[in-house]
Motif scaffolding. Structure first.
Motif, PDB file in Angstrom:
ATOM      1  N   MET A   1       0.843  -1.185   0.000  1.00  0.00           N
ATOM      2  CA  MET A   1       0.000   0.000   0.000  1.00  0.00           C
ATOM      3  C   MET A   1       0.881   1.238   0.000  1.00  0.00           C
ATOM      4  SD  MET A   1      -1.368   0.127   3.977  1.00  0.00           S
ATOM      5  CE  MET A   1      -1.758  -1.607   4.086  1.00  0.00           C
ATOM      6  N   LYS A   2       0.481   2.258  -0.711  1.00  0.00           N
ATOM      7  CA  LYS A   2       1.244   3.492  -0.795  1.00  0.00           C
ATOM      8  C   LYS A   2       0.617   4.518   0.121  1.00  0.00           C
ATOM      9  CE  LYS A   2       3.256   6.808  -4.032  1.00  0.00           C
ATOM     10  NZ  LYS A   2       3.355   7.225  -5.456  1.00  0.00           N
ATOM     11  N   MET A   3       1.346   4.897   1.170  1.00  0.00           N
ATOM     12  CA  MET A   3       0.860   5.839   2.163  1.00  0.00           C
ATOM     13  C   MET A   3       1.631   7.146   2.027  1.00  0.00           C
ATOM     14  SD  MET A   3      -1.184   3.623   3.736  1.00  0.00           S
ATOM     15  CE  MET A   3      -1.594   4.160   5.379  1.00  0.00           C
ATOM     16  N   MET A   4       0.916   8.259   2.064  1.00  0.00           N
ATOM     17  CA  MET A   4       1.537   9.564   1.909  1.00  0.00           C
ATOM     18  C   MET A   4       1.184  10.442   3.102  1.00  0.00           C
ATOM     19  SD  MET A   4       0.902  10.095  -2.193  1.00  0.00           S
ATOM     20  CE  MET A   4       2.112  11.408  -2.295  1.00  0.00           C
ATOM     21  N   GLU A  83      -3.100   6.176  -1.186  1.00  0.00           N
ATOM     22  CA  GLU A  83      -3.399   6.539  -2.567  1.00  0.00           C
ATOM     23  C   GLU A  83      -4.317   5.555  -3.267  1.00  0.00           C
ATOM     24  OE1 GLU A  83      -0.986   8.493  -6.349  1.00  0.00           O
ATOM     25  OE2 GLU A  83       0.100   7.258  -4.906  1.00  0.00           O
ATOM     26  N   ASP A  84      -4.207   4.278  -2.951  1.00  0.00           N
ATOM     27  CA  ASP A  84      -4.961   3.262  -3.694  1.00  0.00           C
ATOM     28  C   ASP A  84      -6.170   2.745  -2.922  1.00  0.00           C
ATOM     29  OD1 ASP A  84      -3.537   2.012  -1.706  1.00  0.00           O
ATOM     30  OD2 ASP A  84      -2.954   0.290  -2.911  1.00  0.00           O
ATOM     31  N   LYS A  85      -6.602   3.448  -1.895  1.00  0.00           N
ATOM     32  CA  LYS A  85      -7.652   2.915  -1.020  1.00  0.00           C
ATOM     33  C   LYS A  85      -9.041   3.090  -1.618  1.00  0.00           C
ATOM     34  CE  LYS A  85      -9.432   3.157   3.707  1.00  0.00           C
ATOM     35  NZ  LYS A  85      -9.315   3.805   5.028  1.00  0.00           N
ATOM     36  N   ASP A  86      -9.786   2.002  -1.629  1.00  0.00           N
ATOM     37  CA  ASP A  86     -11.194   2.041  -2.028  1.00  0.00           C
ATOM     38  C   ASP A  86     -12.005   2.219  -0.752  1.00  0.00           C
ATOM     39  OD1 ASP A  86     -13.784   1.625  -2.867  1.00  0.00           O
ATOM     40  OD2 ASP A  86     -13.309  -0.085  -4.153  1.00  0.00           O
ATOM     41  N   ASP A 107       0.081  -5.222   3.229  1.00  0.00           N
ATOM     42  CA  ASP A 107      -0.938  -4.705   2.331  1.00  0.00           C
ATOM     43  C   ASP A 107      -2.309  -5.061   2.873  1.00  0.00           C
ATOM     44  OD1 ASP A 107      -2.010  -3.410   0.172  1.00  0.00           O
ATOM     45  OD2 ASP A 107      -1.700  -5.042  -1.249  1.00  0.00           O
ATOM     46  N   SER A 108      -3.282  -4.243   2.570  1.00  0.00           N
ATOM     47  CA  SER A 108      -4.654  -4.539   2.963  1.00  0.00           C
ATOM     48  C   SER A 108      -5.590  -4.084   1.859  1.00  0.00           C
ATOM     49  CB  SER A 108      -5.015  -3.867   4.290  1.00  0.00           C
ATOM     50  OG  SER A 108      -4.979  -2.463   4.180  1.00  0.00           O
TER      51      SER A 108
END
Length: 265
Positions: A1-4, A83-86, A107-108
């Protein structure tokens, strides 16, 4: 997961409209939010603003969840955007949330039940806690790949209701330390969402909530994370008291265990 990671600061207010500055350390973006009307406006147009517009659902959820009393000029907090969270899928209780820590990964994501693992060890958990007496109990069932059940119960004291729910899951995972694929079936959104949504954010923002307060039960969450090891974990939510057989059984045994509490542990 990409966290910003970003900083967020409330810099002005007029008629319950709060001007908020968002920064990534290089660029700044400004928004205006009214917590009473739930109205959000992007003030400027730049790359950072475009990013937040693309993540508006996730950003709005943070602002909506923030308590009214924490809206004031001078308030500062670090916020994390995935960034990629639904977001809609994570909020859909019919979805199974997956935590995949295999191969040194973290990842989740959310999946439909029909896409979940067909052959997987299952843990059913529940807890009962008497807040006024400050003690309770939990119960969990482990179902192996052949469908055999094993039931476990224990008493807890001085930890609170939410922590009792976590304790049940932790103890069950400790018993399955050599099993790599596990599904946890629980009526606790607290258990379901902690590792899949909240802990990755807390690790980046100094364990603070959107209200600027320290997250609760961090030691328990870190222990929960540790016992997950390098596993693939599915979290499935079931509604409490809905005649779900295993959940009802765990509830009954958790209550009986809590009621049997006597003296010091």
């Amino acid at each position: 997961m990409k966290m910003m990671l970003f900083s967020m600061e409330i810099i002005d207010e007029e008629n319950n409209n709060y001007k908020i500055k968002i920064s990534n350390g290089i660029d700044n973006s400004f928004v205006e939010f009214n917590p009473l009307k739930k109205e959000l406006h992007f003030i400027d147009n730049n790359n950072l603003s475009d990013f937040f517009k693309g993540q508006e659902y996730q950003f709005r959820k943070m602002l909506h969840n923030k308590r009214i009393d924490t809206y004031y000029v001078g308030f500062k907090v670090k916020v994390v955007i995935r960034e990629d969270k639904d977001v809609a899928a994570f909020n859909d209780r019919s979805k199974i949330l997956v935590l995949d820590k295999r191969n040194n990964n973290y990842d989740s994501y959310a999946i439909d039940e029909n896409k979940a693992e067909a052959r997987i060890h299952k843990i059913y958990t529940d807890a009962s806690y008497f807040e006024k007496k400050n003690h309770g109990g939990f119960a969990f069932i482990i179902e192996d790949l052949t469908g055999n059940y094993n039931l476990y119960t224990d008493k807890v004291k001085d930890i609170g209701s939410s922590q009792a729910e976590l304790e049940a899951a932790i103890k069950a995972l400790e018993l399955l330390k050599d099993i790599k694929k596990i599904r946890i079936i629980t009526d606790s959104q607290y258990v379901r969402k902690g590792l899949t949504e909240w802990l990755p954010i807390w690790k980046l923002n100094d364990f603070k909530t959107i209200n600027g307060e320290s997250a609760k039960n961090i030691d328990k969450w870190l222990n929960f994370d540790k016992v997950c090891g390098e596993k693939y974990i599915e979290f499935q939510w079931v509604k409490a008291h809905s005649n779900h057989f295993e959940n009802s059984l765990c509830d009954m045994y958790a209550r009986d265990t809590a009621k049997s509490f006597k003296g010091k542990m």
